[in-house]
Design an enzyme around this catalytic site. Structure first.
Site, PDB file in Angstrom:
ATOM      1  N   ASP A  72       7.220 -27.635-136.703  1.00 11.31           N
ATOM      2  CA  ASP A  72       6.178 -28.632-136.959  1.00 11.31           C
ATOM      3  C   ASP A  72       4.806 -27.981-136.978  1.00 11.31           C
ATOM      4  OD1 ASP A  72       6.189 -28.065-134.221  1.00 11.31           O
ATOM      5  OD2 ASP A  72       6.983 -30.013-133.661  1.00 11.31           O
ATOM      6  N   ASP A 141       9.213 -37.804-123.575  1.00 11.01           N
ATOM      7  CA  ASP A 141       9.701 -39.079-124.099  1.00 11.01           C
ATOM      8  C   ASP A 141      10.948 -38.906-124.963  1.00 11.01           C
ATOM      9  OD1 ASP A 141       8.664 -37.760-126.266  1.00 11.01           O
ATOM     10  OD2 ASP A 141       7.208 -39.303-126.825  1.00 11.01           O
ATOM     11  N   HIS A 143      11.297 -36.738-127.473  1.00 11.53           N
ATOM     12  CA  HIS A 143      11.114 -36.296-128.865  1.00 11.53           C
ATOM     13  C   HIS A 143      11.673 -34.897-129.050  1.00 11.53           C
ATOM     14  CE1 HIS A 143       6.815 -34.784-127.742  1.00 11.53           C
ATOM     15  NE2 HIS A 143       7.545 -33.712-127.946  1.00 11.53           N
ATOM     16  N   GLU A 148       9.133 -38.579-132.805  1.00 13.20           N
ATOM     17  CA  GLU A 148       8.813 -39.418-131.654  1.00 13.20           C
ATOM     18  C   GLU A 148       9.817 -40.560-131.534  1.00 13.20           C
ATOM     19  OE1 GLU A 148       6.821 -38.324-129.612  1.00 13.20           O
ATOM     20  OE2 GLU A 148       4.792 -37.941-130.315  1.00 13.20           O
TER      21      GLU A 148
HETATM   22  P1  PGA Z   1       6.349 -28.356-123.978  1.00 10.65           P
HETATM   23  O1  PGA Z   1       6.595 -29.277-125.246  1.00 10.65           O
HETATM   24  O2  PGA Z   1       7.269 -27.212-124.117  1.00 10.65           O
HETATM   25  O3  PGA Z   1       4.916 -27.941-124.099  1.00 10.65           O
HETATM   26  O4  PGA Z   1       6.630 -29.180-122.784  1.00 10.65           O
HETATM   27  C1  PGA Z   1       7.888 -29.585-125.639  1.00 10.65           C
HETATM   28  C2  PGA Z   1       7.868 -30.576-126.762  1.00 10.65           C
HETATM   29  O5  PGA Z   1       6.950 -31.394-126.830  1.00 10.65           O
HETATM   30  O6  PGA Z   1       8.797 -30.556-127.573  1.00 10.65           O
END
Ligand code: PGA
Length: 262
Positions: A72, A141, A143, A148
């Site tokens: 992404d 959450d 995702h 999302e």
């Molecule tokens: P993080 O993000 O590794 O910074 O916790 C993970 C994500 O949002 O997929």
């Protein structure tokens, strides 16, 4: 699904790095048959990339025939912005190993035509034979990439609007200023990830434990997009102890026993 519970984040990260390295080595990639790797950004993969760089420096791993696709990219950050995912990847991995520039793929979120750019990205993955291994983190959450809650579980690469929770979580990379966090991103879809021949998820920290519980024990639901990985024939989930806190003891013991016996 294979679940590998490990004592702490460092152990889990090293395990994942060695797993990815082993997969690349065993694949014996060549110019005409490269190893196609999907990659994440964020806090979780940083120690994994550090270990991959270490293995490269020790001469144990080469990325010369690895083709990468990042999951992404934020919309609205100029090229070269310190928090763009392109910058992140060059800093943590690409500039430190023997990746060939032409083998590195990113979504161009500054394009005039995002829809066409997303279609181009899907086509590029397909043209190179599909993704062999998609490595990912997990959002609190649930995702995966920037899919999302509420994302279609058959979605392809497209624009997504980030939830307030994700913006809040990512503000730590923007001096804690939520208003600086881009609100939209281009992201591969859940369906795009499910097309990979293998998916490896690393979850570390107690903030990820509910998402891990939904992934392992919950029902498949678009409100927890990573639960779609239950439909994938080869999902590997690597966790530290904190990230397993919401799993049933029974579930954890079952997966621990499998690992002990393997
Ligand atoms: P993080 O993000 O590794 O910074 O916790 C993970 C994500 O949002 O997929």
């Amino acid at each position: 699904m294979r679940l590998v519970p490990l004592p702490d984040a460092q152990a889990a990260s090293i395990w994942v790095a060695h797993y990815i390295a082993g997969r690349i080595q065993r694949f014996q990639p060549t110019k005409d048959r490269p190893f196609v790797l999907g990659l994440p950004t964020g806090g979780t993969p940083v120690p994994v990339y550090a270990e991959l760089v270490r293995l490269y420096r020790e001469g144990k791993l080469s990325f010369a025939h690895v083709v990468s696709f990042n999951m992404d990219e934020y919309i609205g950050l100029p090229t070269g912005h310190p928090q763009s995912y392109r910058t992140f990847m060059h800093e943590h991995l690409f500039d430190q190993v023997d990746m060939l520039p032409e083998n590195i793929n990113f979504l161009d979120s500054n394009t005039e035509d995002p829809q066409q750019e997303c279609a181009r990205y899907e086509q590029a993955m397909s043209d190179v034979g599909g993704v062999e291994l998609f490595f990912g983190g997990v959002g609190r959450d649930g995702h995966i990439a920037f899919n999302e809650p509420g994302s279609s579980l058959s979605s392809r690469t497209r624009i997504k609007t980030l939830t307030p929770g994700t913006i809040q979580a990512n503000a730590r990379f923007f001096d804690q200023e939520e208003e600086l966090v881009p609100v939209r991103a281009l992201t591969v879809g859940v369906g795009t990830i499910l097309d990979a021949r293998e998916v490896v998820i690393l979850a570390t920290g107690s903030q990820k434990s509910l998402a891990v519980e939904r992934l392992v024990e919950g029902a498949v639901s678009h409100m927890w997009p990573l639960s779609a990985l239950q439909l994938h024939p080869k999902t590997l989930v690597v966790c530290d102890e904190d990230a397993t806190m919401d799993l049933k003891v029974r579930t954890l013991r079952y997966f621990q026993k499998i690992e002990e016996e393997s």
